[in-house]
Design a protein around this motif. Structure first.
Motif, mmCIF file in Angstrom:
data_model
loop_
_atom_site.group_PDB
_atom_site.id
_atom_site.type_symbol
_atom_site.label_atom_id
_atom_site.label_comp_id
_atom_site.label_asym_id
_atom_site.label_seq_id
_atom_site.Cartn_x
_atom_site.Cartn_y
_atom_site.Cartn_z
ATOM 1 N N THR A 90 35.199 38.701 38.447
ATOM 2 C CA THR A 90 35.005 39.804 37.508
ATOM 3 C C THR A 90 36.234 40.700 37.385
ATOM 4 O OG1 THR A 90 34.019 41.135 39.269
ATOM 5 C CG2 THR A 90 32.515 39.867 37.875
ATOM 6 N N ARG A 91 37.243 40.484 38.222
ATOM 7 C CA ARG A 91 38.471 41.284 38.136
ATOM 8 C C ARG A 91 39.572 40.562 37.376
ATOM 9 N NH1 ARG A 91 37.852 45.829 41.332
ATOM 10 N NH2 ARG A 91 39.590 46.558 40.056
ATOM 11 N N GLY A 92 39.202 39.514 36.635
ATOM 12 C CA GLY A 92 40.120 38.881 35.702
ATOM 13 C C GLY A 92 41.249 38.114 36.346
ATOM 14 N N LEU A 93 42.422 38.199 35.736
ATOM 15 C CA LEU A 93 43.600 37.467 36.198
ATOM 16 C C LEU A 93 44.521 38.409 36.962
ATOM 17 C CD1 LEU A 93 45.347 34.809 36.024
ATOM 18 C CD2 LEU A 93 46.473 35.896 34.063
ATOM 19 N N GLN A 94 44.861 38.019 38.192
ATOM 20 C CA GLN A 94 45.816 38.771 38.993
ATOM 21 C C GLN A 94 47.174 38.077 38.919
ATOM 22 O OE1 GLN A 94 44.841 41.689 40.418
ATOM 23 N NE2 GLN A 94 42.817 41.278 39.548
ATOM 24 N N VAL A 95 48.204 38.834 38.555
ATOM 25 C CA VAL A 95 49.569 38.312 38.497
ATOM 26 C C VAL A 95 50.286 38.773 39.762
ATOM 27 C CG1 VAL A 95 51.698 38.184 37.177
ATOM 28 C CG2 VAL A 95 49.505 38.476 35.986
ATOM 29 N N ILE A 96 50.782 37.820 40.553
ATOM 30 C CA ILE A 96 51.323 38.133 41.875
ATOM 31 C C ILE A 96 52.754 37.621 41.975
ATOM 32 C CG2 ILE A 96 51.024 37.819 44.362
ATOM 33 C CD1 ILE A 96 48.040 37.389 43.842
ATOM 34 N N THR B 151 39.556 40.143 31.982
ATOM 35 C CA THR B 151 38.963 39.191 31.052
ATOM 36 C C THR B 151 37.503 39.569 30.837
ATOM 37 O OG1 THR B 151 38.414 37.667 32.871
ATOM 38 C CG2 THR B 151 40.534 37.347 31.759
ATOM 39 N N PRO B 152 36.904 39.160 29.720
ATOM 40 C CA PRO B 152 35.546 39.621 29.417
ATOM 41 C C PRO B 152 34.458 38.974 30.264
ATOM 42 C CG PRO B 152 36.327 38.139 27.714
ATOM 43 C CD PRO B 152 37.492 38.411 28.606
ATOM 44 N N GLY B 153 34.759 37.824 30.907
ATOM 45 C CA GLY B 153 33.746 37.138 31.699
ATOM 46 C C GLY B 153 34.060 37.156 33.174
ATOM 47 N N GLN B 154 33.891 36.011 33.819
ATOM 48 C CA GLN B 154 34.197 35.844 35.241
ATOM 49 C C GLN B 154 35.238 34.743 35.371
ATOM 50 O OE1 GLN B 154 29.752 35.578 36.162
ATOM 51 N NE2 GLN B 154 30.550 36.426 38.071
ATOM 52 N N TYR C 180 46.075 30.000 31.013
ATOM 53 C CA TYR C 180 44.766 29.650 30.484
ATOM 54 C C TYR C 180 43.718 29.889 31.561
ATOM 55 C CZ TYR C 180 47.611 27.425 26.899
ATOM 56 O OH TYR C 180 48.526 27.204 25.899
ATOM 57 N N VAL C 181 42.690 30.669 31.218
ATOM 58 C CA VAL C 181 41.675 31.070 32.187
ATOM 59 C C VAL C 181 40.313 30.540 31.751
ATOM 60 C CG1 VAL C 181 40.494 33.005 33.291
ATOM 61 C CG2 VAL C 181 42.957 33.141 32.833
#
Length: 548
Positions: free
Chosen positions: A497-503, A519-522, A534-535
């Motif tokens: 639920t916290r979307g995409l993490q860029v590390i 992101t709107p979903g999981q 792409y997620v």
């Protein structure tokens, strides 16, 4: 050696003269009302563990951590000198306390890690130099002095908080650095100062916050930079180029729904292939999306499968699906708009992961890695397998080795399993590394494996020695890390639920979350192709993020 002994409030105190030589101390465990140390050396491979006890250095006392380690679960109160050097480690665990009235020196690639409360009082000094670092994951209170210089660094990680109180000084100089991660905060109070100069750098990442109510001079070639999404409050003299906006601050470029719950995605030849799990009455299967225009993805073909698709791999004109209880499903994708299942290979136990390398398919199921020859893609044939005591979740292949994310109800058997596949007909277990939580996915680049470890975020494992992997760095993520992809200096984590993490993984020992894209979903699955990420976003289908 001359020592004086005192008993104070039920605690045994050893006071060492400042001139005496330090004595070597092997592994020790300290419990309540135990020894308060004066002058000791913790040598290579030695560990001191403080369990509800106290280690106290009094003025003149010295503790030297030389390639050894201190694990603090209780209290360390320092009025003397603690020297942490030569890859030594001091870890202040959750709920533990370090109070410094003396000097703590981290140097020569040593690491101090705080998960508890670290208070540096007036007159206290913390020095990070020569590649040494102070990693903060919780709370640092500073009323004394913190120095980063000669390549020394302070990393304020996710949910970390550094407060510089009146009279407190942070000196960042001589190529020293301060990095404030997404979700972390630095507060410089009235009467305090953060001095950034002599080619030092201070970076506030997207989602991080820096508040200055004191003084924060920035001069002599130093740079203070703020990524988009970062918050600066008060007078902060930024200089130099800002953190690369294009790299750190992309947005969702396009999206499209699928008919189920998207949990994995791979991209090949302008098409995204999505493992679409069944949930709440939705039909499971393979969904293909035309992504030739990332801003306007459009559905192509689809095919339903007998059970739940957990993973997908693509090679040439074929897709290989991990279809839980029905086994390995082979799909002809020569025409992405007209898909056809051409074979289903039953496999005992649930199939969770699948990877393709050369002419072989590697299938991860509940207790074994199974290898199939796909020289004739329409009819894969089993050629070898190896049993494991674990529940295999995901597999990646690089060279002569398979890297498997494995899960077991015992944390000792959850982690990264390396398997020698140089002889596919007789694969053999190599090294294993137990991660803190539940390894769910793995990506491999060069000498490192990157493990999505659910509630423990991203774990970076050195795999140079395939028989003895070890962790070099990690960072928690705010959600649940389900999947990871790596491209260049960045790891991309699908974080539920916290979307995409860029590390940023340019320094593997110190991964830094530089941005979060909601992101709107999981977010369950992630892959990188070209300038876009792409997620697989659960019920919200495919989300395309970029350009990077």
């Amino acid at each position: 050696m001359k020592k004086t002994y005192y008993v104070f409030m039920g605690l045994f105190i050893i006071i060492g003269l400042a001139s005496m030589q330090t004595a070597h101390a092997a592994d020790r465990t300290f419990v309540e009302n135990t020894v308060l140390m004066a002058s000791e050396t913790i040598g290579p491979d030695d560990t001191w563990t403080v369990n509800n006890g106290i280690i106290l250095t009094i003025p003149g006392g010295i503790i030297v951590v030389n390639r050894g380690s201190i694990e603090n679960n209780g209290t360390i109160a320092n009025s003397g000198i603690i020297k942490n050097k030569n890859n030594g480690a001091i870890t202040n665990n959750l709920g533990a306390t370090i109070t410094n009235n003396g000097t703590i020196k981290n140097k020569f690639n040593a690491v101090g890690t705080n998960h508890g409360t670290f208070t540096n009082n007036t007159g206290g000094v913390i020095k990070n130099k020569c590649g040494a670092t102070l990693d903060n994951n919780d709370t640092i209170h500073n009323s004394g002095t913190i120095n980063n210089y000669f390549g020394g660094a302070t990393y304020n990680k996710l949910y970390g908080s550094i407060t510089n109180y009146s009279g407190g000084i942070v000196n960042n100089l001589f190529f020293g650095s301060i990095t404030n991660n997404a979700g972390a905060s630095i507060t410089n109070n009235s009467g305090a100062s953060i001095n950034n100069y002599l080619f030092a750098s201070m970076e506030n990442m997207g989602g991080g916050s820096i508040t200055n109510n004191g003084t924060m001079p920035n001069n002599l070639g130093a740079v203070i930079s703020n990524a988009c999404g970062g918050v600066l409050t008060g007078t902060i003299p930024t200089s130099g180029d800002p953190v690369d906006q294009e790299t750190l601050c992309p947005e969702i470029a396009g999206s499209t729904s699928t008919s189920g719950y998207a949990i994995r995605v791979v991209v090949a030849d302008n098409y995204a292939y999505i493992a679409d799990d069944a949930s709440s009455g939705w039909q499971s299967g393979l969904r293909v999306i035309d992504v030739s225009d990332p801003g306007a993805p459009t559905p192509a073909g689809s095919v339903n499968t007998p059970d739940f698709v957990f993973d997908v791999a693509v090679s040439g004109s074929y897709a290989y699906l991990a279809d839980r209880s029905s086994g390995l499903v082979v799909v002809d994708i020569f025409d992405p708009y007209d898909l056809d299942i051409i074979d289903t290979i039953p496999i005992l136990d649930w199939v969770h992961g699948v990877a393709v390398a050369s002419n072989n398919v590697y299938v991860a199921n509940s207790d074994k890695l199974q290898i199939f020859d796909i020289s004739t893609p329409e009819t894969p044939s089993s050629i070898g397998f190896v049993n494991t005591p674990y529940n295999l979740k995901h597999v990646a292949v690089s060279g002569d080795y398979a890297y498997v994310a494995v899960y077991n109800s015992s944390s000792a058997y959850s982690g990264l399993q390396i398997i020698d596949i140089s002889n596919p007909m007789a694969p053999d277990l190599a090294g294993f590394y137990a991660t803190p939580n539940s390894a769910w996915s793995v990506a491999v680049t060069g000498n490192y494996a990157y493990v999505a470890d659910r509630s423990s975020g991203l774990q970076i494992i050195d795999i140079t020695d395939k028989n003895a992997p070890f962790r070099v760095g990690s960072t928690n993520t705010p959600g649940t890390a389900w999947d990871v992809a790596v491209s260049g200096n960045y790891a991309y984590v699908a974080d539920d639920t916290r979307g995409l993490q860029v590390i940023d993984i340019s320094v593997p020992e110190h991964p830094v979350i530089v941005n979060t894209i909601n992101t709107p979903g999981q977010a369950w699955g992630v892959t990188v192709s070209g300038d876009y990420v792409y997620v697989a976003d659960g019920f919200m289908g495919l989300q395309i993020i970029g350009p990077f």
